[in-house]
Motif scaffolding. Structure first.
Motif, PDB file in Angstrom:
ATOM      1  N   ALA A   1       0.847  -1.200   0.000  1.00 28.37           N
ATOM      2  CA  ALA A   1       0.000   0.000   0.000  1.00 28.37           C
ATOM      3  C   ALA A   1       0.882   1.250   0.000  1.00 28.37           C
ATOM      4  CB  ALA A   1      -0.935  -0.009   1.212  1.00 28.37           C
ATOM      5  N   VAL A   2       1.975   1.217   0.764  1.00 23.99           N
ATOM      6  CA  VAL A   2       2.893   2.372   0.771  1.00 23.99           C
ATOM      7  C   VAL A   2       3.506   2.545  -0.616  1.00 23.99           C
ATOM      8  CG1 VAL A   2       5.027   3.327   1.749  1.00 23.99           C
ATOM      9  CG2 VAL A   2       3.399   2.143   3.249  1.00 23.99           C
ATOM     10  N   ALA A   3       3.834   1.418  -1.262  1.00 23.30           N
ATOM     11  CA  ALA A   3       4.456   1.474  -2.588  1.00 23.30           C
ATOM     12  C   ALA A   3       3.459   1.830  -3.693  1.00 23.30           C
ATOM     13  CB  ALA A   3       5.113   0.123  -2.897  1.00 23.30           C
ATOM     14  N   GLY A   4       2.188   1.870  -3.364  1.00 19.16           N
ATOM     15  CA  GLY A   4       1.171   2.207  -4.366  1.00 19.16           C
ATOM     16  C   GLY A   4       0.744   1.022  -5.208  1.00 19.16           C
ATOM     17  N   ALA A   5       1.219  -0.182  -4.829  1.00 17.50           N
ATOM     18  CA  ALA A   5       0.893  -1.374  -5.611  1.00 17.50           C
ATOM     19  C   ALA A   5      -0.392  -2.045  -5.114  1.00 17.50           C
ATOM     20  CB  ALA A   5       2.058  -2.363  -5.560  1.00 17.50           C
ATOM     21  N   ARG A   6      -0.886  -1.609  -3.962  1.00 18.04           N
ATOM     22  CA  ARG A   6      -2.161  -2.090  -3.411  1.00 18.04           C
ATOM     23  C   ARG A   6      -3.002  -0.861  -3.105  1.00 18.04           C
ATOM     24  NH1 ARG A   6      -3.976  -6.132  -4.809  1.00 18.04           N
ATOM     25  NH2 ARG A   6      -2.584  -7.898  -4.706  1.00 18.04           N
ATOM     26  N   ARG A   7      -4.265  -0.900  -3.468  1.00 17.77           N
ATOM     27  CA  ARG A   7      -5.104   0.254  -3.218  1.00 17.77           C
ATOM     28  C   ARG A   7      -5.552   0.258  -1.746  1.00 17.77           C
ATOM     29  NH1 ARG A   7     -10.086   2.374  -3.589  1.00 17.77           N
ATOM     30  NH2 ARG A   7     -11.078   0.342  -3.441  1.00 17.77           N
ATOM     31  N   ALA A   8      -5.355   1.389  -1.110  1.00 16.17           N
ATOM     32  CA  ALA A   8      -5.844   1.512   0.264  1.00 16.17           C
ATOM     33  C   ALA A   8      -7.326   1.851   0.199  1.00 16.17           C
ATOM     34  CB  ALA A   8      -5.089   2.615   0.984  1.00 16.17           C
ATOM     35  N   SER A   9      -8.116   1.220   1.069  1.00 13.17           N
ATOM     36  CA  SER A   9      -9.536   1.550   1.081  1.00 13.17           C
ATOM     37  C   SER A   9      -9.862   2.573   2.159  1.00 13.17           C
ATOM     38  CB  SER A   9     -10.379   0.281   1.233  1.00 13.17           C
ATOM     39  OG  SER A   9      -9.802  -0.587   2.173  1.00 13.17           O
ATOM     40  N   GLY A  10      -8.842   2.927   2.953  1.00 16.25           N
ATOM     41  CA  GLY A  10      -9.056   3.959   3.963  1.00 16.25           C
ATOM     42  C   GLY A  10      -7.749   4.328   4.620  1.00 16.25           C
ATOM     43  N   GLY A  11      -7.724   5.481   5.284  1.00 15.61           N
ATOM     44  CA  GLY A  11      -6.525   5.905   5.996  1.00 15.61           C
ATOM     45  C   GLY A  11      -5.680   6.865   5.186  1.00 15.61           C
ATOM     46  N   ALA A  12      -4.514   7.168   5.719  1.00 15.66           N
ATOM     47  CA  ALA A  12      -3.628   8.138   5.076  1.00 15.66           C
ATOM     48  C   ALA A  12      -2.195   7.648   5.120  1.00 15.66           C
ATOM     49  CB  ALA A  12      -3.736   9.474   5.794  1.00 15.66           C
ATOM     50  N   ILE A  13      -1.453   7.920   4.033  1.00 15.95           N
ATOM     51  CA  ILE A  13      -0.022   7.610   3.989  1.00 15.95           C
ATOM     52  C   ILE A  13       0.673   8.893   3.550  1.00 15.95           C
ATOM     53  CG2 ILE A  13       1.790   6.163   2.993  1.00 15.95           C
ATOM     54  CD1 ILE A  13      -0.381   4.101   2.277  1.00 15.95           C
ATOM     55  N   GLU A  14       1.590   9.369   4.383  1.00 16.93           N
ATOM     56  CA  GLU A  14       2.313  10.601   4.050  1.00 16.93           C
ATOM     57  C   GLU A  14       3.802  10.351   4.050  1.00 16.93           C
ATOM     58  OE1 GLU A  14       2.061  14.248   6.238  1.00 16.93           O
ATOM     59  OE2 GLU A  14      -0.006  14.560   5.567  1.00 16.93           O
ATOM     60  N   PHE A  15       4.456  10.824   2.983  1.00 22.20           N
ATOM     61  CA  PHE A  15       5.920  10.707   2.897  1.00 22.20           C
ATOM     62  C   PHE A  15       6.482  12.101   2.690  1.00 22.20           C
ATOM     63  CE2 PHE A  15       9.673  10.036  -0.001  1.00 22.20           C
ATOM     64  CZ  PHE A  15      10.527   9.555   0.978  1.00 22.20           C
ATOM     65  N   GLU A  16       7.312  12.517   3.608  1.00 24.34           N
ATOM     66  CA  GLU A  16       7.894  13.869   3.571  1.00 24.34           C
ATOM     67  C   GLU A  16       6.816  14.922   3.316  1.00 24.34           C
ATOM     68  OE1 GLU A  16      11.043  13.367   0.664  1.00 24.34           O
ATOM     69  OE2 GLU A  16      12.445  12.745   2.246  1.00 24.34           O
ATOM     70  N   GLY A  17       5.700  14.719   3.991  1.00 23.19           N
ATOM     71  CA  GLY A  17       4.634  15.719   3.932  1.00 23.19           C
ATOM     72  C   GLY A  17       3.713  15.596   2.731  1.00 23.19           C
ATOM     73  N   ARG A  18       3.983  14.613   1.859  1.00 24.42           N
ATOM     74  CA  ARG A  18       3.154  14.464   0.660  1.00 24.42           C
ATOM     75  C   ARG A  18       2.237  13.248   0.809  1.00 24.42           C
ATOM     76  NH1 ARG A  18       5.709  13.658  -5.315  1.00 24.42           N
ATOM     77  NH2 ARG A  18       7.099  15.270  -4.569  1.00 24.42           N
ATOM     78  N   ALA A  19       0.982  13.387   0.457  1.00 29.22           N
ATOM     79  CA  ALA A  19       0.040  12.268   0.556  1.00 29.22           C
ATOM     80  C   ALA A  19       0.289  11.294  -0.590  1.00 29.22           C
ATOM     81  CB  ALA A  19      -1.388  12.801   0.482  1.00 29.22           C
ATOM     82  N   LEU A  20       0.476  10.009  -0.253  1.00 29.78           N
ATOM     83  CA  LEU A  20       0.827   9.019  -1.290  1.00 29.78           C
ATOM     84  C   LEU A  20      -0.392   8.291  -1.858  1.00 29.78           C
ATOM     85  CD1 LEU A  20       4.017   7.155  -0.022  1.00 29.78           C
ATOM     86  CD2 LEU A  20       3.864   9.247  -1.361  1.00 29.78           C
ATOM     87  N   ILE A  21      -1.472   8.209  -1.094  1.00 35.55           N
ATOM     88  CA  ILE A  21      -2.614   7.407  -1.556  1.00 35.55           C
ATOM     89  C   ILE A  21      -3.159   8.001  -2.854  1.00 35.55           C
ATOM     90  CG2 ILE A  21      -5.008   6.723  -1.022  1.00 35.55           C
ATOM     91  CD1 ILE A  21      -4.106   6.093   1.772  1.00 35.55           C
ATOM     92  N   GLY A  22      -3.297   7.123  -3.831  1.00 38.65           N
ATOM     93  CA  GLY A  22      -3.779   7.573  -5.135  1.00 38.65           C
ATOM     94  C   GLY A  22      -2.653   7.834  -6.125  1.00 38.65           C
ATOM     95  N   MET A  23      -1.408   7.914  -5.626  1.00 33.19           N
ATOM     96  CA  MET A  23      -0.284   8.114  -6.550  1.00 33.19           C
ATOM     97  C   MET A  23       0.072   6.793  -7.226  1.00 33.19           C
ATOM     98  SD  MET A  23       2.327  10.696  -4.568  1.00 33.19           S
ATOM     99  CE  MET A  23       3.787  10.384  -5.548  1.00 33.19           C
ATOM    100  N   ARG A  24       0.566   6.874  -8.457  1.00 35.22           N
ATOM    101  CA  ARG A  24       0.977   5.656  -9.161  1.00 35.22           C
ATOM    102  C   ARG A  24       2.313   5.149  -8.594  1.00 35.22           C
ATOM    103  NH1 ARG A  24      -1.035   4.675 -14.088  1.00 35.22           N
ATOM    104  NH2 ARG A  24       0.996   4.013 -14.870  1.00 35.22           N
ATOM    105  N   PRO A  25       2.553   3.818  -8.669  1.00 37.45           N
ATOM    106  CA  PRO A  25       3.796   3.273  -8.104  1.00 37.45           C
ATOM    107  C   PRO A  25       5.060   3.963  -8.651  1.00 37.45           C
ATOM    108  CG  PRO A  25       2.313   1.489  -8.704  1.00 37.45           C
ATOM    109  CD  PRO A  25       1.648   2.765  -9.157  1.00 37.45           C
ATOM    110  N   GLU A  26       5.081   4.281  -9.953  1.00 39.97           N
ATOM    111  CA  GLU A  26       6.291   4.923 -10.522  1.00 39.97           C
ATOM    112  C   GLU A  26       6.496   6.286  -9.895  1.00 39.97           C
ATOM    113  OE1 GLU A  26       4.025   2.456 -12.377  1.00 39.97           O
ATOM    114  OE2 GLU A  26       3.598   4.393 -13.292  1.00 39.97           O
ATOM    115  N   ALA A  27       5.391   6.997  -9.677  1.00 41.61           N
ATOM    116  CA  ALA A  27       5.496   8.345  -9.092  1.00 41.61           C
ATOM    117  C   ALA A  27       5.981   8.245  -7.649  1.00 41.61           C
ATOM    118  CB  ALA A  27       4.150   9.044  -9.158  1.00 41.61           C
ATOM    119  N   ILE A  28       5.570   7.179  -6.960  1.00 42.12           N
ATOM    120  CA  ILE A  28       6.003   6.990  -5.570  1.00 42.12           C
ATOM    121  C   ILE A  28       7.503   6.704  -5.539  1.00 42.12           C
ATOM    122  CG2 ILE A  28       5.782   5.426  -3.578  1.00 42.12           C
ATOM    123  CD1 ILE A  28       2.746   5.433  -4.116  1.00 42.12           C
ATOM    124  N   ILE A  29       7.980   5.892  -6.487  1.00 50.24           N
ATOM    125  CA  ILE A  29       9.430   5.632  -6.573  1.00 50.24           C
ATOM    126  C   ILE A  29      10.169   6.946  -6.845  1.00 50.24           C
ATOM    127  CG2 ILE A  29      11.232   4.531  -7.969  1.00 50.24           C
ATOM    128  CD1 ILE A  29       9.326   2.090  -8.186  1.00 50.24           C
TER     129      ILE A  29
END
Ligand code: ATP
Length: 234
Positions: free
Chosen positions: A46-74
């Protein structure tokens, strides 16, 4: 630098993660432990963007990751070493690194990083023209880590890097993880090897049935029965 809050993941009607919270602070290692099926891989994916989160929040360096594509997360600074290594078996060692490097817009930087990987991993330099599928499990793990490092991540997600390796290779993989940590790389480490994880981790999160059952510093948990209890009972 990474904050996960109330993370939910479903697989159809299976509620695999039920509100998972965890953190990785800059330059530190958080170990994610738990029995098979507890939800460790689902959390990482889910952090890597390879699994869709159905709820909650993931933040990396202040940026929300949920909904981002895996390549963009890399590209945002997160490297991924998946379970089972997943190197391209029919490509050579060098080609595996080139494919990873092609994620970079800057080709010169990709070349520089590839050179750095060959220096860091002499075993890969020796086998640069061999097909990755012919490498031993430990060598493939080194390649999978080198590949993830090709995006110059600030946070590395590692899914059971020691799984199925000979004891000597397990030590080498953990030596490498210690080296990367000493260089300031933060890691979220899913592991079955509890003693080694406790040695390397700053924080430990134990999952059981999709929930956090125990969390704390490695020091707090190393001496306590909680971790043994939680881990073995899960
Ligand atoms: P392991 O150590 O076996 O990889 P894990 O702790 O990483 O276990 P997950 O792989 O995240 O656990 O699985 C969490 C739960 O979700 C389990 O109940 C599992 O059966 C379920 N699950 C995982 N992947 C799928 C899927 N693709 N479809 C349906 N259920 C799944």
């Amino acid at each position: 630098m990474l904050t996960v809050r109330g993370l939910d993941v479903h697989y159809g009607s299976v509620h695999a993660l039920k509100g998972v919270d965890l953190e990785v602070a800059r330059g530190t290692v958080t170990a994610l432990l738990g029995a098979n099926g507890a939800g460790k891989t689902s959390t990482l994916m889910a952090v890597a963007g390879a699994r869709r989160a159905s709820g909650g929040a993931i933040e990396f360096e202040g940026r929300a990751l949920i909904g981002m594509r895996p390549e963009a997360i890399i590209r945002s600074g997160i490297g991924v070493v998946p379970e089972g290594r997943r190197v391209f078996a029919s490509l050579t060692v060098e080609e595996n690194l080139r494919v990873a490097g092609s994620l970079h817009t800057d080709r010169a930087e990709a070349e520089r990083l590839r050179g750095a990987m060959m220096e860091r991993f002499p075993i890969l330099a020796e086998r640069r023209t061999q097909r990755a599928g012919l490498l031993s499990g430990g060598e493939q793990q080194m390649l999978a880590i080198a590949r993830a490092l090709m995006s110059a991540p600030r946070l590395l997600l590692l899914d059971e890097p020691s799984l199925g390796l000979a004891p000597q290779m397990v030590d080498r993989v953990f030596d490498l993880i210690a080296e990367l940590k000493a260089e300031g790389l933060a890691m979220l480490l899913v592991e079955q090897n509890v003693p080694l994880s406790l040695e390397i981790a700053d924080r430990v999160v134990v999952l059981a049935n999709g929930r956090v059952s125990v969390a704390g510093t490695a020091e707090e948990l190393a001496g306590s029965d909680l971790i043994r209890g939680a881990y073995l009972a899960a």
